[in-house]
Design an enzyme around this catalytic site. Structure first.
Site, short mmCIF file in Angstrom:
data_model
loop_
_atom_site.label_atom_id
_atom_site.label_comp_id
_atom_site.label_asym_id
_atom_site.label_seq_id
_atom_site.Cartn_x
_atom_site.Cartn_y
_atom_site.Cartn_z
N HIS A 74 0.79 -1.29 -0.08
CA HIS A 74 0.02 -0.12 -0.19
C HIS A 74 0.79 1.39 0.23
O HIS A 74 1.61 1.45 0.94
CB HIS A 74 -0.82 0.08 1.11
CG HIS A 74 -2.08 -0.91 1.10
ND1 HIS A 74 -3.42 -0.82 1.04
CD2 HIS A 74 -2.17 -2.37 0.91
CE1 HIS A 74 -4.27 -1.78 1.03
NE2 HIS A 74 -3.27 -2.57 0.86
N TYR A 205 -8.57 5.85 7.22
CA TYR A 205 -8.88 6.23 8.56
C TYR A 205 -9.76 7.45 8.77
O TYR A 205 -9.30 8.42 8.23
CB TYR A 205 -7.02 6.58 9.21
CG TYR A 205 -6.40 5.59 9.41
CD1 TYR A 205 -5.58 4.90 8.43
CD2 TYR A 205 -6.18 4.91 10.56
CE1 TYR A 205 -4.70 4.09 8.26
CE2 TYR A 205 -5.30 3.82 10.92
CZ TYR A 205 -4.54 3.36 9.75
OH TYR A 205 -3.71 2.39 9.92
N PRO A 296 -3.81 1.05 18.69
CA PRO A 296 -3.45 0.28 17.43
C PRO A 296 -3.66 1.28 16.27
O PRO A 296 -3.42 1.18 15.34
CB PRO A 296 -4.40 -0.87 17.54
CG PRO A 296 -5.50 -0.38 18.27
CD PRO A 296 -4.99 0.36 19.43
N LYS A 300 1.34 0.23 14.85
CA LYS A 300 2.93 0.16 15.27
C LYS A 300 3.07 -1.21 16.27
O LYS A 300 4.52 -1.36 16.39
CB LYS A 300 3.26 1.54 16.06
CG LYS A 300 3.33 2.76 15.25
CD LYS A 300 4.48 2.62 14.32
CE LYS A 300 4.29 3.59 13.27
NZ LYS A 300 4.49 3.02 11.96
N TYR A 388 4.37 6.68 9.74
CA TYR A 388 3.59 5.45 9.28
C TYR A 388 4.21 4.48 8.67
O TYR A 388 4.15 3.24 8.98
CB TYR A 388 2.27 5.83 8.52
CG TYR A 388 0.91 5.05 8.20
CD1 TYR A 388 0.39 4.80 9.04
CD2 TYR A 388 1.12 4.27 7.17
CE1 TYR A 388 -0.68 3.98 9.11
CE2 TYR A 388 0.16 3.20 6.90
CZ TYR A 388 -0.68 3.01 8.08
OH TYR A 388 -1.69 1.88 7.88
#
Ligand code: FAD
Ligand code: DHB
Length: 397
Positions: A74, A205, A296, A300, A388
């Site tokens: 991704h 998100y 979460p 990580k 990220y």
């Protein structure tokens, strides 16, 4: 019959398994003691996002065959608020880095199979560690229960507690020198697995309506979705109709509908941040969730466990092969520096995207302004993307 190994590892999660593989590459013998059965370890549904460096490490270790065939890279994620979607081009913002979406239990299946093929008997399942002894001296041992219910003893040179948040390892560091930092959030996540095709090409998100939701994926036919809930909610409080209603409104945007399907797994997890320091006492070392927990939202937890054991494996290798303990002495500080960066990022993502039960309209606007800043500022977008995809692993010196 007492057993003997160079490094005794408690816990067959990501931390324990990656460590066993890294040590094997360095020519160091290890044995993993795991409380649960192999089927339970390989069947527990948890995380899904592998940082750029973790996916690369799997390839380096020759463990990535199935991941490369089945998982998706991704190169971007979507953020959503007020029904608007923002595509964050991770690769463009980080010089070509991306994440891999591959379920934690699939990683574990691959690592268990490869380890047992290379070193039969090097993982004992249904063998819970009950205590460690001698960690302040030169001859530590793990006392465990055998699968047959008898008493086992594993003598080793070093012990690594990779036994998760509820393990026994952390408690073996005397309370007088152990510091614990933590925070529990007033919300949890309801996670579901759904038989359905993908609704969107990347992870979303979202923070909208009653709070956070996350659209993730497992395969072209299985999707992973999460939504913010009351951490005290039993899963029964969430029937399928309520889940689809909430996901529908929290992910709603013009011209798009979420594809529904059969929900075949549901669970509620609490959200907490936690750090224990130091990560070492004598010949005992903590790694992964045994030492720290992140909420979460930043994806990580698993990745941090891998970073810990990468640093630890180098330090053990230097101590065992060269008699140089400097890496072991530095392990706690080196690993914790990266842990605190992941804590900061995970708390930032969590606060930005969740609706606190006591939130005022002012607080909501502040969170939205934070999201807007990511849309407006390439510097803010780059900071998010760098964290990220994963900060670099500590350099080897
Ligand atoms: P663990 O995976 O917890 O492994 C520890 C192992 O030690 C377990 O197999 C356990 O059975 C074993 N063990 C415990 N005590 C003993 C003992 N006494 N003797 C022998 N063995 C023992 N992270 C994300 O990034 N995204 C997510 O969506 C996400 N979801 C999660 C859902 C749940 C329910 C949980 C608990 C965690 C989730 N995480 C998530 C976090 C992520 O899965 C963890 O950070 C990761 O598993 C840490 O790996 P670990 O090896 O340190 O610990
Ligand atoms: C998944 C889990 C996460 O915690 C996250 O931030 C992204 C994806 C997942 O399980 O797919």
């Amino acid at each position: 019959m007492p057993r003997r190994t160079q490094v005794g590892i408690i816990g067959c999660g990501p931390a324990g398994l990656f460590l066993a593989h890294l040590l094997a590459r360095a020519g160091i013998d290890s044995l993993i003691l795991e409380a649960r059965s192999r089927a339970a370890v390989e069947g527990t549904i948890r995380a899904g996002v592998l940082e750029h460096g973790v996916a690369a490490l799997m390839q380096e270790l020759g463990l990535a065959g199935r991941m490369l065939r089945q998982a998706d890279r991704h190169a971007g994620i979507t953020l959503q608020w007020r029904s608007q979607r923002l595509h964050l081009d991770l690769a463009a913002l980080t010089g070509g880095k991306a994440v891999t979406v591959y379920a934690q239990h699939e990683v574990l299946k691959d690592l268990v199979a490869a380890r047992l093929a290379a070193a039969p008997g090097s993982i004992l399942f249904e063998a819970p560690a009950r205590a460690v002894e001698g960690i302040e001296g030169d001859h530590p041992a793990i006392l465990f229960e055998t699968a047959e219910g008898g008493a086992g003893r594993l003598d080793c040179d070093h012990i690594v507690a990779a036994d998760g948040f509820h393990g026994i390892g952390r408690g073996a560091i005397p309370a007088s020198i152990r510091q614990e930092y933590g925070k529990t959030y007033p919300y949890g996540w309801l996670g579901v697995l759904v038989e359905a095709p993908r609704s969107w090409p990347e992870l979303i998100y979202a923070s909208q309506g009653d709070g956070f939701s996350l659209l993730s994926t497992r395969s072209p036919t299985v999707q992973r979705l999460y939504l913010q809930c009351d951490p005290a909610d039993p899963v029964e409080a969430w029937d399928d109709a309520r889940i689809w209603r909430e996901l529908g409104s929290r992910l709603a945007t013009d011209g798009w509908t979420l594809t529904q399907g059969k929900i075949f797994q549901k669970s509620v997890i609490p959200l907490r941040s936690f750090v224990c320091a130091p990560l070492r006492h004598g010949r005992l070392f903590l790694a992964g969730d045994a030492a720290h927990i992140v909420p979460p939202t930043g994806a990580k937890g698993l990745n941090l466990a891998v970073a810990d054991v990468l640093v630890l494996s180098r330090a053990l290798s230097r101590a065992i092969h060269r008699g140089d303990a400097s890496g072991l002495d530095a392990y706690s500080d080196t690993a914790l520096a990266r842990v605190w960066q992941a804590q900061r990022f995970s708390a930032f993502m969590t606060r930005m995207l969740h609706r606190d039960p006591g939130e005022t309209p002012f607080d909501t606007r502040l969170r939205e302004a934070q999201l807007e800043q990511i849309a407006l500022s390439p510097a803010a977008a780059t900071a998010l993307a760098e964290n990220y995809v994963g900060l670099p692993f500590p350099a080897e010196d």
